[in-house]
Design an enzyme around this catalytic site. Sequence first.
Site, short mmCIF file in Angstrom:
data_model
loop_
_atom_site.label_atom_id
_atom_site.label_comp_id
_atom_site.label_asym_id
_atom_site.label_seq_id
_atom_site.Cartn_x
_atom_site.Cartn_y
_atom_site.Cartn_z
N THR A 132 0.79 -1.16 -0.04
CA THR A 132 0.12 0.06 0.18
C THR A 132 0.79 1.17 -0.02
O THR A 132 1.48 1.42 0.93
CB THR A 132 -0.88 -0.05 1.25
OG1 THR A 132 -1.72 -1.22 1.18
CG2 THR A 132 -1.85 1.24 1.20
N GLU A 165 -6.24 -9.99 7.78
CA GLU A 165 -5.77 -10.96 8.39
C GLU A 165 -6.73 -11.58 9.35
O GLU A 165 -8.02 -11.37 9.66
CB GLU A 165 -4.68 -10.25 9.55
CG GLU A 165 -3.62 -9.97 8.74
CD GLU A 165 -2.51 -9.22 9.50
OE1 GLU A 165 -2.38 -9.51 10.71
OE2 GLU A 165 -1.89 -8.30 9.05
N CYS A 276 -2.50 -1.34 9.54
CA CYS A 276 -2.72 -0.83 8.11
C CYS A 276 -3.64 0.59 8.59
O CYS A 276 -3.40 1.59 7.67
CB CYS A 276 -3.16 -1.64 7.05
SG CYS A 276 -1.56 -2.68 6.62
N LYS A 279 -2.05 3.69 9.70
CA LYS A 279 -1.18 4.22 8.76
C LYS A 279 -1.60 4.89 7.34
O LYS A 279 -1.38 5.79 6.91
CB LYS A 279 -0.18 3.12 8.50
CG LYS A 279 0.45 2.79 7.19
CD LYS A 279 1.45 1.55 7.30
CE LYS A 279 1.01 0.46 6.44
NZ LYS A 279 0.64 0.65 4.97
P1 NAD Z 1 5.57 -7.31 6.64
O1 NAD Z 1 6.30 -6.37 7.39
O2 NAD Z 1 4.90 -8.46 7.16
O3 NAD Z 1 6.33 -8.01 5.35
C1 NAD Z 1 7.30 -7.17 4.70
C2 NAD Z 1 8.29 -7.72 4.31
O4 NAD Z 1 9.23 -7.13 3.48
C3 NAD Z 1 9.47 -8.16 5.64
O5 NAD Z 1 9.37 -9.41 5.73
C4 NAD Z 1 10.72 -7.56 5.38
O6 NAD Z 1 11.63 -8.16 5.93
C5 NAD Z 1 10.62 -7.47 3.83
N1 NAD Z 1 11.46 -6.52 3.10
C6 NAD Z 1 11.82 -5.40 3.38
N2 NAD Z 1 12.71 -4.86 2.40
C7 NAD Z 1 13.02 -5.85 1.91
C8 NAD Z 1 13.93 -5.96 0.51
N3 NAD Z 1 14.66 -4.72 0.17
N4 NAD Z 1 14.02 -7.27 0.00
C9 NAD Z 1 13.55 -8.33 0.59
N5 NAD Z 1 12.59 -8.06 1.37
C10 NAD Z 1 12.30 -6.83 2.04
O7 NAD Z 1 4.46 -6.35 5.92
P2 NAD Z 1 3.08 -6.75 5.18
O8 NAD Z 1 1.87 -6.83 6.51
O9 NAD Z 1 3.03 -8.09 4.57
O10 NAD Z 1 2.57 -5.56 4.32
C11 NAD Z 1 3.31 -5.29 3.39
C12 NAD Z 1 2.25 -4.20 2.54
O11 NAD Z 1 1.15 -4.67 2.17
C13 NAD Z 1 2.28 -2.96 3.32
O12 NAD Z 1 2.37 -1.69 2.36
C14 NAD Z 1 0.95 -3.06 3.81
O13 NAD Z 1 0.52 -1.61 4.01
C15 NAD Z 1 0.32 -3.76 2.58
N6 NAD Z 1 -1.04 -4.50 3.10
C16 NAD Z 1 -0.90 -5.14 4.20
C17 NAD Z 1 -2.25 -6.06 4.54
C18 NAD Z 1 -2.12 -7.07 5.81
O14 NAD Z 1 -3.26 -7.24 6.17
N7 NAD Z 1 -1.19 -7.11 6.84
C19 NAD Z 1 -3.16 -6.09 3.91
C20 NAD Z 1 -3.27 -5.65 2.69
C21 NAD Z 1 -1.93 -4.71 2.34
C1 UGA Z 2 -8.00 -4.47 6.85
C2 UGA Z 2 -8.98 -4.53 5.75
O1 UGA Z 2 -10.04 -5.18 6.20
C3 UGA Z 2 -8.45 -5.01 4.51
O2 UGA Z 2 -9.23 -5.17 3.50
C4 UGA Z 2 -7.08 -4.51 4.30
O3 UGA Z 2 -6.38 -5.12 3.25
C5 UGA Z 2 -6.23 -4.45 5.31
O4 UGA Z 2 -6.92 -3.75 6.55
C6 UGA Z 2 -4.85 -3.89 5.20
O5 UGA Z 2 -4.92 -3.16 4.20
O6 UGA Z 2 -3.88 -4.11 5.81
P1 UGA Z 2 -7.24 -6.23 8.72
O7 UGA Z 2 -6.63 -4.74 9.45
O8 UGA Z 2 -6.23 -7.40 8.80
O9 UGA Z 2 -7.72 -5.60 7.40
O10 UGA Z 2 -8.77 -6.47 9.82
P2 UGA Z 2 -10.10 -5.94 9.73
O11 UGA Z 2 -10.87 -7.01 9.89
O12 UGA Z 2 -10.35 -4.89 8.77
O13 UGA Z 2 -10.04 -5.31 11.44
C7 UGA Z 2 -9.28 -4.02 11.65
C8 UGA Z 2 -9.53 -3.80 12.97
O14 UGA Z 2 -10.82 -3.08 13.22
C9 UGA Z 2 -9.44 -4.98 14.18
O15 UGA Z 2 -9.02 -4.38 15.17
C10 UGA Z 2 -11.14 -5.19 14.34
O16 UGA Z 2 -11.21 -5.67 15.70
C11 UGA Z 2 -11.68 -3.69 14.24
N1 UGA Z 2 -12.98 -3.81 13.81
C12 UGA Z 2 -13.45 -4.18 12.75
C13 UGA Z 2 -13.92 -3.26 14.80
O17 UGA Z 2 -13.74 -2.79 15.72
N2 UGA Z 2 -15.41 -3.36 14.54
C14 UGA Z 2 -15.87 -3.93 13.25
O18 UGA Z 2 -17.10 -3.87 13.05
C15 UGA Z 2 -14.76 -4.48 12.52
#
Ligand code: NAD
Ligand code: UGA
Length: 455
Positions: A132, A165, A276, A279
């Site tokens: 993102t 997640e 996320c 942020k």
């Molecule tokens: P994360 O921290 O779990 O994973 C990122 C990984 O990238 C780490 O393991 C890190 O070591 C690695 N990394 C960093 N620099 C590197 C490099 N130069 N070469 C190789 N590896 C490298 O992060 P995440 O939760 O997977 O999120 C990744 C992106 O996806 C973010 O931008 C986040 O906003 C977005 N996103 C996250 C979620 C979520 O549910 N966690 C959902 C949708 C989008």
């Molecule tokens: C969220 C979005 O749902 C995903 O679509 C997106 O990809 C992701 O962020 C991301 O960009 O990282 P996530 O953070 O994994 O996913 O989990 P959510 O189910 O969205 O919950 C987020 C937070 O909101 C949790 O702390 C949850 O307890 C809270 N929440 C959610 C509430 O307090 N009330 C609700 O009704 C729903």
Amino acid sequence: AQSFEKKILCIGAGYVGGPTMAVIADKCPRYKVTVVDIDAGKIAAWNSDTLPVYEPGLLDVVQRARGKNLFFSTDVPAAIAEADIIFVSVNTPTKATGVGAGMAADLRYWENTARQIRQCADTPKIVVEKSTVPVKTAEAMAQILSMENGGNLFEVLSNPEFLAEGTAVADLENPDRVVIGSRQTPEGVAARDVLVEVYANWVPREKILTSNIWSSEMAKLAANAFLAQRVSSINTIANICESSGANVQEVSRAVGMDRRIGPKFLNAGVGFGGSCFKKDILSLAYLCREAGADAEADYWESVVRINEHQKERFVRRMLDAMFHSMADKRIALFGFAFKPDTGDIRDAPAITIAGRLLDEGAVLAISDPRALDGARSVFGDADGRVEYVEDPYEAAKKSHAIAVLTEWQAYRDLDYTAIYAAMEKPAFFFDGRNVADHAALFDMGFNVYPVGMPA
Ligand code: NAD
Ligand code: UGA
């Protein structure tokens, strides 16, 4: 050696990179899918049966594909050299210092990756933004990529990830939509069509949306902002319910049955957490400020402000109920992860709430089915004031209060009569996620404080 139709690489083996690539590999046996990371420990874990992220169903998916067409490696240069499509799924945290500190996205990991791709590639590649990122990041990427190595080796696409997640595998296997942004040039459209074909292996075509790059980047920030805004909105309503005699669950039901509004994301609680929402909203607000749109930035920042307020308000309610003192009282926290079915504690409301309770002098017994290591990494033993207890019955023993901070299913099914018997009296129950049967707890003798309903 087996020959594959396409070679796909993902840089970043985190919460997004690992599960996303595992599902692509599982759905597309004709492609070779490699996931690399600079964190060797993480790669070793992906190659073991103790994966670095806990997601229901993920281990099965990984085990089906791993070693056949799914590979986890630390050899980033070799993987770049052979790939046709490179997803970049590195972390993009909030900037800690400098211009935009506390607001803007820190793009250092992204930029490092782009430079590394440029160095190691000598055949054409499609580079896909999976992380993102702020709107216009793809342009910066294209600039870095196009230097030295010549203009048209790389085409940059935006393909944000919407998985949540705890439901990552189901979300990836059956997404509401897939968004792919590209340049509108012949090269951009051609690259876009290659990525459409990848998803079309299992996603119905009508759910694969194509757009320009900036729309795709913006759609991701907007979707997260809308979701978080619903949570803050219902929390403000919940807080007024408490003093007005209304019940927020009844209100949510009545509001959510309007088909224009819909029933999801209307659960009031202790606030949203996760890596996320905060942020991404702050990143959106920063984009607004940079564009001179201060009123728009204020609007989105208020979603985060309400969320901070919600956590503090929960602590205040505990203090008010417990005679304005937590000093040396044992409080059992039920749940530490930011949501159920994950061990992830990033930005969990529990971190803020536990920290505040410690400030007030409480002694904590933290319980969680998956997140105790995470909790320990935050508080350590806090001079003997924090215990980490897997078993909720043990955590509650001799405690003055229970605070539910994560709605794990397990907390709905406990024998609260036994728990009550083992607690100090008066026994308090603060249900930050409205998981319990409040009337039943009241009858057992608990002082019950749900969210968004009169105590
Ligand atoms: P994360 O921290 O779990 O994973 C990122 C990984 O990238 C780490 O393991 C890190 O070591 C690695 N990394 C960093 N620099 C590197 C490099 N130069 N070469 C190789 N590896 C490298 O992060 P995440 O939760 O997977 O999120 C990744 C992106 O996806 C973010 O931008 C986040 O906003 C977005 N996103 C996250 C979620 C979520 O549910 N966690 C959902 C949708 C989008
Ligand atoms: C969220 C979005 O749902 C995903 O679509 C997106 O990809 C992701 O962020 C991301 O960009 O990282 P996530 O953070 O994994 O996913 O989990 P959510 O189910 O969205 O919950 C987020 C937070 O909101 C949790 O702390 C949850 O307890 C809270 N929440 C959610 C509430 O307090 N009330 C609700 O009704 C729903």
